[in-house]
Design a protein around this motif. Structure first.
Motif, PDB file in Angstrom:
ATOM      1  N   GLY A  20      -9.389  27.728   1.213  1.00  0.00           N
ATOM      2  CA  GLY A  20     -10.041  28.443   2.443  1.00  0.00           C
ATOM      3  C   GLY A  20      -9.765  27.644   3.558  1.00  0.00           C
ATOM      4  N   GLN A  21      -9.761  28.446   5.029  1.00  0.00           N
ATOM      5  CA  GLN A  21      -9.713  27.589   6.217  1.00  0.00           C
ATOM      6  C   GLN A  21     -10.975  27.988   6.649  1.00  0.00           C
ATOM      7  OE1 GLN A  21      -7.359  25.455   7.401  1.00  0.00           O
ATOM      8  NE2 GLN A  21      -6.839  25.557   5.437  1.00  0.00           N
ATOM      9  N   TYR A  22     -11.680  27.025   7.354  1.00  0.00           N
ATOM     10  CA  TYR A  22     -12.886  26.920   8.074  1.00  0.00           C
ATOM     11  C   TYR A  22     -12.742  26.633   9.436  1.00  0.00           C
ATOM     12  CZ  TYR A  22     -14.868  27.739   3.486  1.00  0.00           C
ATOM     13  OH  TYR A  22     -14.903  28.105   2.107  1.00  0.00           O
ATOM     14  N   PRO A  23     -12.250  27.740  10.511  1.00  0.00           N
ATOM     15  CA  PRO A  23     -12.244  27.267  11.708  1.00  0.00           C
ATOM     16  C   PRO A  23     -13.266  26.359  12.459  1.00  0.00           C
ATOM     17  CG  PRO A  23     -11.444  29.404  11.375  1.00  0.00           C
ATOM     18  CD  PRO A  23     -12.178  28.970  10.412  1.00  0.00           C
ATOM     19  N   SER A  24     -14.807  26.528  12.066  1.00  0.00           N
ATOM     20  CA  SER A  24     -15.752  25.933  12.697  1.00  0.00           C
ATOM     21  C   SER A  24     -15.582  24.367  12.139  1.00  0.00           C
ATOM     22  CB  SER A  24     -17.032  26.474  11.980  1.00  0.00           C
ATOM     23  OG  SER A  24     -17.095  26.268  10.841  1.00  0.00           O
ATOM     24  N   LEU A  25     -14.899  23.954  11.342  1.00  0.00           N
ATOM     25  CA  LEU A  25     -14.868  22.554  11.022  1.00  0.00           C
ATOM     26  C   LEU A  25     -13.680  21.830  11.844  1.00  0.00           C
ATOM     27  CD1 LEU A  25     -15.062  22.669   6.917  1.00  0.00           C
ATOM     28  CD2 LEU A  25     -16.919  22.113   8.667  1.00  0.00           C
ATOM     29  N   VAL A  26     -12.843  22.475  12.619  1.00  0.00           N
ATOM     30  CA  VAL A  26     -12.063  21.770  13.309  1.00  0.00           C
ATOM     31  C   VAL A  26     -12.836  20.932  14.630  1.00  0.00           C
ATOM     32  CG1 VAL A  26     -10.250  22.065  15.172  1.00  0.00           C
ATOM     33  CG2 VAL A  26     -10.178  23.542  13.079  1.00  0.00           C
ATOM     34  N   ALA A 246     -18.129  21.716  -0.633  1.00  0.00           N
ATOM     35  CA  ALA A 246     -18.845  21.094   0.236  1.00  0.00           C
ATOM     36  C   ALA A 246     -18.159  21.724   1.812  1.00  0.00           C
ATOM     37  CB  ALA A 246     -18.440  19.771   0.127  1.00  0.00           C
ATOM     38  N   LEU A 247     -17.021  22.122   1.665  1.00  0.00           N
ATOM     39  CA  LEU A 247     -16.336  22.684   2.914  1.00  0.00           C
ATOM     40  C   LEU A 247     -17.145  24.162   3.308  1.00  0.00           C
ATOM     41  CD1 LEU A 247     -12.587  22.666   2.346  1.00  0.00           C
ATOM     42  CD2 LEU A 247     -13.786  20.884   3.714  1.00  0.00           C
ATOM     43  N   PHE A 248     -17.546  24.907   2.426  1.00  0.00           N
ATOM     44  CA  PHE A 248     -18.574  26.031   2.825  1.00  0.00           C
ATOM     45  C   PHE A 248     -19.691  25.759   3.249  1.00  0.00           C
ATOM     46  CE2 PHE A 248     -21.608  28.850   1.114  1.00  0.00           C
ATOM     47  CZ  PHE A 248     -21.494  29.906   1.759  1.00  0.00           C
ATOM     48  N   LEU A 249     -20.292  24.781   2.511  1.00  0.00           N
ATOM     49  CA  LEU A 249     -21.452  24.290   3.018  1.00  0.00           C
ATOM     50  C   LEU A 249     -21.626  23.463   4.309  1.00  0.00           C
ATOM     51  CD1 LEU A 249     -23.327  23.100  -0.583  1.00  0.00           C
ATOM     52  CD2 LEU A 249     -23.575  25.196   0.971  1.00  0.00           C
ATOM     53  N   ALA A 250     -20.457  22.749   4.562  1.00  0.00           N
ATOM     54  CA  ALA A 250     -20.485  22.239   6.029  1.00  0.00           C
ATOM     55  C   ALA A 250     -19.988  23.273   7.218  1.00  0.00           C
ATOM     56  CB  ALA A 250     -19.298  21.052   5.879  1.00  0.00           C
ATOM     57  N   ALA A 251     -19.263  24.211   6.840  1.00  0.00           N
ATOM     58  CA  ALA A 251     -18.907  25.151   7.883  1.00  0.00           C
ATOM     59  C   ALA A 251     -19.984  26.231   8.388  1.00  0.00           C
ATOM     60  CB  ALA A 251     -17.741  25.920   7.344  1.00  0.00           C
ATOM     61  N   ASP A 252     -19.920  26.802   9.409  1.00  0.00           N
ATOM     62  CA  ASP A 252     -20.843  27.899   9.856  1.00  0.00           C
ATOM     63  C   ASP A 252     -20.961  29.056   9.006  1.00  0.00           C
ATOM     64  OD1 ASP A 252     -21.043  26.043  12.134  1.00  0.00           O
ATOM     65  OD2 ASP A 252     -19.873  27.264  13.707  1.00  0.00           O
ATOM     66  N   ASP A 253     -19.812  29.283   8.141  1.00  0.00           N
ATOM     67  CA  ASP A 253     -20.047  30.607   7.182  1.00  0.00           C
ATOM     68  C   ASP A 253     -21.194  30.416   6.193  1.00  0.00           C
ATOM     69  OD1 ASP A 253     -17.286  29.288   7.709  1.00  0.00           O
ATOM     70  OD2 ASP A 253     -16.844  31.510   6.903  1.00  0.00           O
ATOM     71  N   SER A 254     -21.958  29.230   6.011  1.00  0.00           N
ATOM     72  CA  SER A 254     -23.244  28.985   5.370  1.00  0.00           C
ATOM     73  C   SER A 254     -24.297  28.730   6.231  1.00  0.00           C
ATOM     74  CB  SER A 254     -22.922  27.703   4.415  1.00  0.00           C
ATOM     75  OG  SER A 254     -22.649  26.617   5.018  1.00  0.00           O
ATOM     76  N   ARG A 255     -24.422  29.527   7.457  1.00  0.00           N
ATOM     77  CA  ARG A 255     -25.234  28.930   8.332  1.00  0.00           C
ATOM     78  C   ARG A 255     -26.838  29.403   8.041  1.00  0.00           C
ATOM     79  NH1 ARG A 255     -27.124  33.067  11.889  1.00  0.00           N
ATOM     80  NH2 ARG A 255     -26.387  35.042  11.301  1.00  0.00           N
ATOM     81  N   MET A 256     -27.081  30.077   7.021  1.00  0.00           N
ATOM     82  CA  MET A 256     -28.460  30.506   6.486  1.00  0.00           C
ATOM     83  C   MET A 256     -28.629  29.998   5.311  1.00  0.00           C
ATOM     84  SD  MET A 256     -29.944  31.693   9.124  1.00  0.00           S
ATOM     85  CE  MET A 256     -31.617  32.317   8.008  1.00  0.00           C
ATOM     86  N   CYS A 257     -27.803  29.164   4.715  1.00  0.00           N
ATOM     87  CA  CYS A 257     -28.006  28.507   3.406  1.00  0.00           C
ATOM     88  C   CYS A 257     -28.521  27.056   3.495  1.00  0.00           C
ATOM     89  CB  CYS A 257     -26.747  28.308   2.508  1.00  0.00           C
ATOM     90  SG  CYS A 257     -25.778  29.909   2.138  1.00  0.00           S
ATOM     91  N   THR A 258     -29.820  27.091   3.077  1.00  0.00           N
ATOM     92  CA  THR A 258     -30.496  25.473   3.122  1.00  0.00           C
ATOM     93  C   THR A 258     -31.664  25.540   1.990  1.00  0.00           C
ATOM     94  OG1 THR A 258     -31.586  23.835   4.828  1.00  0.00           O
ATOM     95  CG2 THR A 258     -32.425  26.166   4.591  1.00  0.00           C
ATOM     96  N   ALA A 259     -32.026  24.312   1.560  1.00  0.00           N
ATOM     97  CA  ALA A 259     -32.701  24.174   0.676  1.00  0.00           C
ATOM     98  C   ALA A 259     -32.376  24.659  -0.739  1.00  0.00           C
ATOM     99  CB  ALA A 259     -34.161  24.416   1.043  1.00  0.00           C
TER     100      ALA A 259
END
Length: 269
Positions: A20-26, A246-259
């Motif tokens: 997938g593509q993650y614009p927030s990683l650009v 890793a891309l998903f967890l780095a991107a804003d798409d996972s903004r409420m995923c932690t711990a």
């Protein structure tokens, strides 16, 4: 029994064709440890293909140069720094060097480790400390080195790497499995401490990934049978499968995923 994998996993494309593509990683600055080979080289390639500013550290200079030569055209050419992560002063210096090229670090991927096999009766106090240093200690100090950047940026993502090995009660490498179990505790404690600054901390827990090293040293017909019995999906787990998580967890798409622990193992544990 499934067939053995190819002689070298590097025949796999550096980047998954269906990723997938993650614009927030650009243009986001990403630091990857152990980025020259194995899962690490796939991480470097995937983040670079997303348009991120990638810096990576390793001690394998020749492999790092080879990787940079194989990447092809990307928005930002990754930057490499030689660093022995068991030397914390050297780690801090490498982070400073990469920060000067990339800007404030927004994503840290704590990938580096060494799963060398070792019997209980061969472990000494010195080898124990060395195993903890290469598999656990640097993850904390890398996070410590970049948290100031993430506070400055208003948020960030730290991705620690665990392993299913201790969950499977795998023997033959007690220092490694102890370290990898501890990573998940580290993740949860840092997630609590860093959460007020909008910094997320998660663990990727890979299964048995078919890297060149694994195939060369440990994958044989017996282990392939073990994988076939253990995994729900009887296909080779590849470095790209880990990089995509890793891309998903780095991107804003996972903004409420932690711990959290994100297991990528074909359904083994």
């Amino acid at each position: 029994m499934s067939s053995l994998p190819p002689a070298h996993a590097s025949a796999e494309p550096l980047v998954a064709a269906n990723g997938g593509q993650y614009p927030s990683l650009v243009d986001r600055a990403v630091l990857i440890t152990g980025g020259a080979t194995g899962i690490g080289e796939s991480l470097v390639a995937h983040f670079a293909q997303q348009g991120a500013r990638v810096g990576f550290v390793d001690i394998a200079d020749a492999a790092a140069a080879d990787l940079l030569g194989r990447l092809g055209e990307v928005r930002h050419t990754p930057v490499y720094a030689h660093c022995d992560l068991t030397d914390i002063d050297a780690l801090r210096h490498a982070v400073d060097t990469l920060r000067a090229s990339l800007g404030p670090i927004s994503v840290l991927v704590n990938n580096a480790a060494n799963d060398v096999r070792h019997a209980v009766d061969t472990v000494t106090s010195t080898s124990w400390d060395a195993g903890i240093a290469v598999n656990l200690k640097h993850q904390f100090f890398a996070a410590q080195a970049v948290i100031g950047d993430m506070k400055q940026l208003g948020g960030g993502s730290i991705i620690n790497f665990g392993s299913i090995s201790w969950k499977l009660k795998q023997g033959g490498m007690p220092v490694y499995t102890t370290s990898k179990a501890a990573v998940q505790g580290l993740t949860r404690s840092l997630a609590r401490d860093f959460g007020p600054f909008n910094v997320r901390v998660n663990t990727i827990v890979p299964g048995w990934v078919m890297t060149d090293k694994q195939i060369r040293l440990w994958v044989d017909a017996t282990s392939k049978d073990e994988i076939a019995r253990g995994q729900c999906i009887n296909r080779d787990l590849m470095p790209a499968d880990i990089a995509c998580m890793a891309l998903f967890l780095a991107a804003d798409d996972s903004r409420m995923c932690t711990a959290q622990d994100f297991v990528v193992d074909g359904g083994w544990v």
